[in-house]
Design an enzyme around this catalytic site. Structure first.
Site, short mmCIF file in Angstrom:
data_model
loop_
_atom_site.label_atom_id
_atom_site.label_comp_id
_atom_site.label_asym_id
_atom_site.label_seq_id
_atom_site.Cartn_x
_atom_site.Cartn_y
_atom_site.Cartn_z
N SER A 87 28.21 -12.45 -22.35
CA SER A 87 28.36 -13.41 -23.45
C SER A 87 29.82 -13.86 -23.53
O SER A 87 30.72 -13.14 -23.10
CB SER A 87 27.92 -12.81 -24.79
OG SER A 87 27.83 -13.84 -25.77
C1 LIG Z 1 27.96 -18.69 -23.02
S1 LIG Z 1 27.19 -17.68 -24.21
C2 LIG Z 1 26.88 -18.78 -25.56
C3 LIG Z 1 28.10 -19.21 -26.30
C4 LIG Z 1 27.84 -19.53 -27.74
N1 LIG Z 1 27.13 -20.76 -27.94
C5 LIG Z 1 29.11 -19.50 -28.57
O1 LIG Z 1 29.45 -20.49 -29.20
O2 LIG Z 1 29.75 -18.46 -28.59
C6 LIG Z 1 25.56 -17.50 -23.55
C7 LIG Z 1 24.66 -16.71 -24.46
O3 LIG Z 1 23.32 -16.84 -24.02
C8 LIG Z 1 22.66 -15.65 -24.34
N2 LIG Z 1 21.44 -15.52 -23.56
C9 LIG Z 1 21.28 -15.08 -22.29
N3 LIG Z 1 20.01 -15.11 -21.94
C10 LIG Z 1 19.32 -15.58 -23.01
C11 LIG Z 1 17.96 -15.83 -23.26
N4 LIG Z 1 17.03 -15.59 -22.33
N5 LIG Z 1 17.60 -16.31 -24.47
C12 LIG Z 1 18.54 -16.55 -25.41
N6 LIG Z 1 19.85 -16.32 -25.24
C13 LIG Z 1 20.23 -15.85 -24.05
C14 LIG Z 1 23.68 -14.56 -24.03
O4 LIG Z 1 23.36 -13.37 -24.70
C15 LIG Z 1 24.96 -15.22 -24.49
O5 LIG Z 1 25.30 -14.82 -25.77
#
Ligand SMILES: C[S@@+](CC[C@H](N)C(=O)[O-])C[C@H]1O[C@@H](n2cnc3c(N)ncnc32)[C@H](O)[C@@H]1O
Length: 374
Positions: A87
């Site tokens: 994340s």
């Molecule tokens: C780049 S981060 C998002 C950044 C966020 N929008 C912010 O402002 O901090 C990607 C996120 O997608 C989540 N993620 C990964 N796989 C996922 C899934 N299958 N469904 C929902 N979220 C997911 C991760 O846990 C991570 O927190």
């Protein structure tokens, strides 16, 4: 946590994004100036994965920089000892570019997939009002922390823990769906949960060849399908996790070198990095994993096929397994060359209940061949 002059830092970040031409809508400048990013990233990893916290002198500057801040790392159960980023708070310039593409207006109902720190959800809440924002993350540790931080900053969107591939039908229909995590396919659920005329903005890319992907901005049509152009985005989001404990990382397929064959090729290793061609290669070999090296690359697919190819031309190709997968790359290269070497932004995507297809130039244009050209 107190940070008295944070508004100056936030305004400076907003000004930089305006100067770069990323923020063109004054309402988004106002939003960036008003949302305290520091409340969402009390701790993150630096470039060498050391932890930076509030007591670190670098913290304020990094928090209000245009950098991605990695906030969570986990060990993959199949690869003990290796930590993967799971994340982050995305680079503000990418977030703002996407928020402009999303084209939101007051009163719209928006679903975000990938809550992470909650900062992007906070930007949406500031612009639209919390009651219009739903955000989903697969990781309960993250949604719990994000919910608390959002509340601390004065926002109260609906924060849901679940696999984002399912969307969140309970608050549908949405006017806009935005994903801040990469998927190989746009699940039809997101289209289904969006109003006719609404927009799904997704980052479509494979974990084994991330640079091949792009942002795609799909408009939902009356017949329930969604189509739209790709937007160049070489370094997009981390790949979605199918399971909370498993980072979305490329699969390392085993290589059996007992029956290695050799030949030469006019198509060199650099081909896998060319915009447009890389998309085509991925779509032809949809389970491809690429391991780049200084002088050669190695590619492999789930059926045990592999190839090692030099960068220098004519390329030296060593390959093994059931099929010569470099021949697929050569076919893709020929198809792409015959159509004038289009970059990724010349392609688009259509999503239907049956799946997704890439096309060239227009939805009724030529369909991109694949998987497997033969
Ligand atoms: C780049 S981060 C998002 C950044 C966020 N929008 C912010 O402002 O901090 C990607 C996120 O997608 C989540 N993620 C990964 N796989 C996922 C899934 N299958 N469904 C929902 N979220 C997911 C991760 O846990 C991570 O927190």
């Amino acid at each position: 946590m107190t940070f008295d002059d944070w508004r100056d830092w936030a305004a400076a970040l907003a000004d930089r994004l305006c100067e770069q031409g990323v923020i063109t809508d004054p309402a988004w400048r106002e939003v960036v100036t008003s949302v305290p990013r520091h409340m969402f990233v009390p701790e993150f990893h630096d470039d060498t994965f050391g932890l930076v916290g509030t007591g670190d002198p670098r913290w304020p500057e990094l928090v209000y920089s245009d950098d991605t801040l990695v906030t969570q790392r986990k060990e993959h159960p199949d690869q003990p000892g290796f930590q993967w980023s799971t994340s982050s708070s995305t680079r503000p310039s990418l977030m703002l570019r996407m928020l402009h593409l999303l084209d939101v207006r007051h009163g719209m109902n928006v679903l975000e997939i990938g809550t992470g720190t909650g900062y992007n959800a906070a930007l949406l809440c500031e612009r639209l009002g919390s009651e219009h924002v739903t955000t989903v993350d697969i990781d309960p540790e993250l949604t719990g922390a994000a919910r608390a931080r959002l509340a601390g900053a004065g926002y109260s969107p609906t924060v849901v823990t679940r696999d984002g591939v399912r969307g969140y039908a309970e608050r549908a229909p949405y006017d806009r769906v935005i994903t801040t995590v990469a998927t190989e396919r746009v699940p039809y659920t997101w289209v289904e949960q969006t109003r006719r005329g609404g927009i799904v903005l997704a980052d479509v890319r494979p974990p084994g060849m991330t640079w091949a992907g792009a942002l795609t901005r799909l408009t939902v049509a009356e017949d329930g399908t969604a189509s739209g152009p790709l937007h160049t985005c070489t370094w997009g989001f981390m790949s979605a996790r199918a399971d909370v404990a498993r980072p979305g990382i490329p699969q390392a397929f085993g290589i059996d070198a007992t029956n290695t064959r050799s030949r030469t090729s006019e198509v060199g290793a650099e081909s896998v990095h060319i915009s447009g061609l890389s998309l085509l290669i991925w779509w032809c070999l949809d389970d491809i994993t690429v391991f780049p090296g200084p002088d050669e690359i190695q590619i492999s697919t789930a059926d045990g096929s592999w190839a090692k190819v030099s960068k220098a031309l004519p390329a030296r190709v060593e390959h093994g397994g059931p099929s010569d997968i470099w021949a697929e790359v050569e076919h893709a290269h020929a198809w792409w060359t015959a159509r004038g070497r289009p970059g990724v932004a010349v392609f688009g995507l259509t999503v239907t209940p049956e799946g997704q297809r890439f096309w060239l130039e227009a939805p009724d244009g030529e369909t991109v061949p694949g998987p497997r050209l033969r």
